[in-house]
Design a protein around this motif. Sequence first.
Motif: not given
Length: 672
Positions: A49-71
């Motif tokens: 998180s300190a390096k810039g990664s954030r956590i989302i709970d559902v896919p719809s919370q992702a911003k358009s310019d973000e890459t979603i990483v599946i855990r």
Amino acid sequence: MKIEVAKSAGFCFGVNRAINMVNDLLDRGCKVCTLGPIIHNERMVHELSAKGSRIIDVPSQAKSDETIVIRTHGVSASVMDEIKKTGNSFLDATCPFVEKIHKLVSKEMPDSIVLIAGDPKHPEVQGITGHCKGKCFTFQTLEELKQITESHPDIVNEPVMVVAQTTFNTEIWDKCNNFIKKVYTNARIFDTICSATSIRQKEAKEIAARSDLMLIIGGRNSSNTSKLVSACSAYCPSYLVEGASDLPIEPLKRAQKIGVTAGASTPACIIKEVLIAMADLDNMDNDDISFAEALEKTLKTVNADDIVRGVVVGISPNEVQVDIGTKHAGYIPLSELTDDTSAKPEQIVKVGDELDLVVLRVNDQDGTVMLSKKRYDAIKGWEDIVKASEDGTVLEGVVTDVVKGGLLASVHGVRVFIPASQSGAARDEKLDKFLHQNVKLIIIEINKSRKRAVGSIRQVLREERRKQAEAIWNEIEEGKEYKGVVKSLTNYGAFVDIGGVDGMIHISELSWSHIKHPSEVVSVGDTVNVYVKSFNKEEKKISLGYKDKGEDPWAKFMAQFKVGDIVDAKIVSLMPFGSFAQIIPGVDGLIHISQISDKHIAKPQDVLQIGEIVKAKIIEIDEEKKRISLSIREAQGSEEKSEEQTESDEEQKQPEETKPTEEAKPAETTNE
């Protein structure tokens, strides 16, 4: 005070892969969001998180310019569809072991009922459930499994697939497996517990059994870590610590032997931090801490063509899982285990075996290493092949293929070509009989530069046959019995291999009865018991007997009949000079043409027919030549005399009053 650190402590390859994927994106300046915490370790999540990664709970919370990483835990099929609908770029960091379970439940048996051993609240199990096509049930204990069986008795006879959460307790899994095998008649069980998990749990128990106190380093929300605590607690006091600040100071000071392990989501930096803090307690000697060496070993890299030593940790139908002491999951495909396509992995290796292997391919992205036992065996085996070609040593191998012109055999891991002419088979004989058979051969040709070898089975067989023949000729004697194999048939007899030497059974020796051809009694390939009638060492010839002496029909005849007896004889052949008639099976007598009838006959056929039963008298027996002379004429004469004698006897027996007397004579008549 000594500290023993588990070699398997820390990140597993799946977690390490996921962390590296996120770090790589962040290092390239990408905006990253992870669908849930990437792993169950708060400290690691905070660092990301300190390096810039954030956590989302559902896919719809992702911003358009973000890459979603599946855990690493993976997601359900429906969540994956949601991710794709967002239009965002995404990376799938699902652990390969978890992904394998997804494919099993969705494609291997899509219409079956799925039983899942695991925590229904755990994201990994929720993801597995989301890939099931039909009914599925989860259980964490044997009792829960039994409850499912009682509540749904109808599924016992239905097609059932059984899988397990990758971090499931191995002891509970074994108990549940035993129950399923007894109760569920149509169940297919897939052991999907991660090999790294099995190794980690096994090693933790072993260390705990010889320790006064056990430390398990990891996140409190980690299923993997909590199972380690549970497993170790059965052997000694065990403590879960997330970092150095959680260390149980007083218990540590009292302990003489301390064991340390860590969950799969625990980074090396936290483990090292804990160990350093422990070393400061009571001025512990850092030389007693083996962590540095263990860490170096587990983080070492491997490259293609490296030779490594591994331990078998799991066996499945198509591959063998191997621990090679790194953060990779090693596996040997069945094709790289053996050349024998019919062999099963469990017939070749077992869990716990140590193997020398060649690295074929390293996939750091998936954290896997493809290994080959077959190629290592070939490297070592080639040295044996070269040596055998020089000194003529007989080698053993398994025929793996029938190819054009001959056979291929695996000999010490090396493929050796055996030309058809060197197989030992007959010219027109099919070579399929050799497939999957163990054979002995010698190397007759070798190409060192191309590492190719040519072998001969025939030369080994020839040498073995020569030795067997030498032994037979050294000990042969008349009357000696052998067990042999019929090799060929001729019009006059059968040739039998009695172990390196061929002998002949004359057609007359095959049966007490007359036969026209040996095939009426024996066939090529038959195993027969024979005895030596005679032999000639100079000419290398052996005459064999086959008939059972106890069933000699001549002996039976001599015991039952004598000259003068009248017998019922069956006409079996007609010759110009007379007829042969069977007295008993195996014994014929000659009725000379002069003994057939009182009248002159031109040929026997005039009065006799083959198959006819006639009365004949035995008039001569030549015991030495085993010849019998018969007479129909004398038999008839004997019968007539017998009839006359009978009539005479009848008269003798008449009452006196019926006999004519002088008084009873009629008076003479005269012309007076």
